[in-house]
Write a protein that holds these residues in place. Sequence first.
Motif, short mmCIF file in Angstrom:
data_model
loop_
_atom_site.label_atom_id
_atom_site.label_comp_id
_atom_site.label_asym_id
_atom_site.label_seq_id
_atom_site.Cartn_x
_atom_site.Cartn_y
_atom_site.Cartn_z
N LEU A 125 -7.88 3.83 3.53
CA LEU A 125 -7.36 2.53 3.11
C LEU A 125 -8.41 1.46 3.32
N GLY A 173 0.65 3.93 -2.92
CA GLY A 173 0.30 5.29 -2.53
C GLY A 173 1.36 6.30 -2.91
N CYS A 180 0.83 -1.21 0.00
CA CYS A 180 0.00 0.00 0.00
C CYS A 180 0.86 1.26 0.00
N ALA A 231 -1.89 -4.07 -4.35
CA ALA A 231 -2.46 -2.83 -3.85
C ALA A 231 -2.59 -1.83 -4.98
N ILE A 264 -6.52 4.20 -0.97
CA ILE A 264 -5.73 2.99 -1.21
C ILE A 264 -6.60 1.77 -0.97
N ALA A 304 -3.83 2.52 -5.67
CA ALA A 304 -4.06 3.80 -5.00
C ALA A 304 -4.49 4.84 -6.01
#
Length: 338
Positions: free
Chosen positions: A86, A67, A63, A177, A144, A179
């Motif tokens: 998140l 991000g 993450c 992940a 995220i 973002a």
Amino acid sequence: MSATAYLAATGSALPGPPVDNATLGRALGVSEEWVDIFVGTRTRHFGWDLETGQVRHTLADLCAQAGGAAIDAAGLDPVDIEFVLLATATPDTLLPTTASEVADRLGLMYLPAFQIQSGCAGAVQALDLGRTLIAGGARAGLVIGGDVTHRHLDPHRDVARVPTEELVNYVLFGDGAGAAVLTAEPVAERVAVRGVLNRFTGLGRPPGQTVDWYGISDRHSDRPMLVEDYKAIEESVPTMAREILWELLDQLEWTPDDLDFLLPPQLSGRMTERITEHLDVPGAKEVSCVAETGNTGNALVLLQLARLLPDLPTGGRALAIAVESSKWIKTGLGLEKV
């Protein structure tokens, strides 16, 4: 909601090299053909070693990487970010939250850091909340979504004794992940969030998916950590996706002919094919990622957006659909580049 929020940029993180069906099949003792036929996913990424189970990438790792990439792509500095949202179903720890850990790693301070416990609907839920914060006066924020599998998949387990409904999770899911930076003004990619659908619809209905958690009193329980009712999912999700499509179009006062791109739900390669056919919007170009990434839960919509944004022309419109089967949550986004 009077103020419009804009997607300025995206970022993504997929750990390690992709694991193809042949490699995964050898590790699990199942045929490559079974993996391909059953789920239609070609590759996925794991933050843990397939042979040893050693965790090499945590959720916070992924993450923070996604991000940071989104902030850089938006042309902003960490000091410009005024909130962090998140979404995950698999936090590294219950406390501290992964959201606060990621804020720490990105050098973000004196700002709200929310964590949304959710599944495939989480990224849209976070974007919905982000729109509210933008409307309330925030100038830029970071959304995220991500999930990891190392708590739910045991590489040392005798897969020959694993029921099919559990074994499929080993080939269905992956780690990752995504973002996005939300802004109050159109900067960078300049994609306006024209509308959001975010509705819980599972009143009185059994869940289609359960992700369990073990505390100190029941950590040796024999119950499975991850359970899915695939029959219910296969029957319900295509219908729910079509309902989302038409509810969003009605909300936006758009028609199917107004859509340039369609981001369908990303359950698996096979299911996404079926859902896209059921949606029947032939004039819109499909944007999908699940066949290459596996089902990465909360990351999926954001990974789709990362693929969409470079190809979305000025005036172009896109609609994203996400269904969460845990308790049947319907979500979607209407987007337009200004």
